[in-house]
Design an enzyme around this catalytic site. Structure first.
Site, PDB file in Angstrom:
ATOM      1  N   GLU A  67      25.957  40.997  43.922  1.00  0.00           N
ATOM      2  CA  GLU A  67      24.923  42.819  44.233  1.00  0.00           C
ATOM      3  C   GLU A  67      25.393  43.801  43.246  1.00  0.00           C
ATOM      4  O   GLU A  67      24.215  44.596  43.291  1.00  0.00           O
ATOM      5  CB  GLU A  67      26.149  42.864  45.901  1.00  0.00           C
ATOM      6  CG  GLU A  67      25.962  42.413  46.767  1.00  0.00           C
ATOM      7  CD  GLU A  67      25.893  43.401  48.214  1.00  0.00           C
ATOM      8  OE1 GLU A  67      26.652  44.359  47.810  1.00  0.00           O
ATOM      9  OE2 GLU A  67      26.128  43.375  49.444  1.00  0.00           O
TER      10      GLU A  67
ATOM     11  N   GLU B 248      45.450  30.524  48.722  1.00  0.00           N
ATOM     12  CA  GLU B 248      46.744  31.814  48.057  1.00  0.00           C
ATOM     13  C   GLU B 248      48.016  31.989  47.121  1.00  0.00           C
ATOM     14  O   GLU B 248      48.666  32.390  47.338  1.00  0.00           O
ATOM     15  CB  GLU B 248      46.742  32.893  49.322  1.00  0.00           C
ATOM     16  CG  GLU B 248      46.867  32.367  50.717  1.00  0.00           C
ATOM     17  CD  GLU B 248      46.871  33.779  51.985  1.00  0.00           C
ATOM     18  OE1 GLU B 248      48.417  34.147  51.373  1.00  0.00           O
ATOM     19  OE2 GLU B 248      46.444  34.021  52.021  1.00  0.00           O
TER      20      GLU B 248
END
Length: 314
Positions: A91, A122
């Site tokens: 963004e 992970e």
């Protein structure tokens, strides 16, 4: 993740994994009662983030130093934490004209993990280390992990530190084990989740707030705003083009028609803003801006706009 026979699974030691006594009867509530419990817990998140303000500010200083010095800010995370990091990074391009060459994010499991779980990603510290293999001493690497223990994040932070990069951690566990590995640890104590261990809830909200605060503060200090107005918006669509014109109106008090005309001639918001504020032509505004580029060390005018206006008028 699998375990060998007789081997106990990993036990995460974090308040985010504790059972919340205030929501133990949530499954007996109607819709209104469930919503009331969730929103009452969420109401405490902003205060918990504010309590970590000093640590966020310290992380901002590292971010400003990295980007002003030609380095990068690199996020590394998994699951919800990593997805929020990707969102924050992408963004910044339309909002502040900051691309992935300056701020980027690595998500355990890669792009596929944005829309679906990637099993075991992970738990791979080597993958985290590989993601930041090209960092340098000019960069800042920030790990995101609600529990503050994720192996992928550990691998990224250890590798980054070995390459001389500065490091940070954003977690929701006051006892985060990765905190000892970094220069600045932002540990937001959000407490037990509404649904035990569901860290996409309060912990995710807290991490989003921290990321918003961190990246916005860095951009302001780098001179990406004039007052509280965005002056580096990338007009990739009609809405954003209209936002620039509106910003020029708000900053100068001139009409939309005049602001639009000056923007069309200047071709960028900064030049148009100086033209309108100083009442000068495009060439003069550009010269003034060239002499007063953005600089976080310039007190009270990091964007250089105020200084450029004064210079253009003289």
């Amino acid at each position: 993740m699998t375990t060998e026979p007789n081997e106990l699974p990993v036990q995460v030691r974090s308040r985010t994994e504790d059972r919340n006594p205030r929501t133990e009867a949530i499954d007996t509530e109607d819709a209104a009662g469930i919503v009331r419990l969730i929103t009452s817990e969420d109401a405490a998140v902003a205060g918990a983030v504010a309590a970590a303000g000093d640590r966020i500010a310290a992380l901002v200083e590292l971010g400003v130093h990295a980007l002003a010095g030609g380095g990068r800010v690199i996020y590394a995370g998994s699951g919800t934490s990593g997805r929020l990091a990707v969102l924050d990074a992408v963004e910044l391009l339309p909002t502040y004209r900051v691309g992935e060459d300056q701020v980027t994010a690595f998500l355990a499991g890669g792009g596929e993990a944005m829309t679906r779980p990637v099993e075991g990603a992970e738990d791979d510290p080597a993958a985290g280390a590989c993601a930041v293999a090209d960092v340098t001493g000019a960069d800042l690497v920030i790990g995101l992990a609600a529990s503050g223990r994720t192996p992928y994040v550990r691998g990224a932070l250890v590798a980054a530190a070995e390459r001389g990069a500065r490091t940070g951690l954003i977690a929701c566990n006051p006892g985060a084990e990765l905190a000892t590995l970094v220069d600045v640890a932002v540990l937001v104590d959000t407490g037990p989740e509404v649904i035990t261990g569901s860290t996409r809830m309060k912990a995710g909200t807290a991490q989003k707030l921290v990321l918003n605060t961190f990246s916005t503060a860095v951009m302001v200090r780098l001179g990406k705003t004039y007052s509280n107005l965005m002056i580096d918006v990338l007009p990739t669509n009609e809405k954003l083009h209209g936002r620039i014109v509106r910003m020029l109106e708000q900053a100068t008090g001139r009409s939309a028609q005049e602001c639009g005309a000056v923007l069309a001639e200047a071709e960028d918001p900064r030049t148009a803003l100086v033209c309108l504020l100083a009442d000068v032509g495009v060439a003069q505004a550009r010269d003034a801006l060239a002499d007063n580029p953005p600089d976080p060390a310039r007190n009270e005018d990091p964007s250089g706009i105020r200084s450029a206006v004064i210079a253009a008028r003289t």
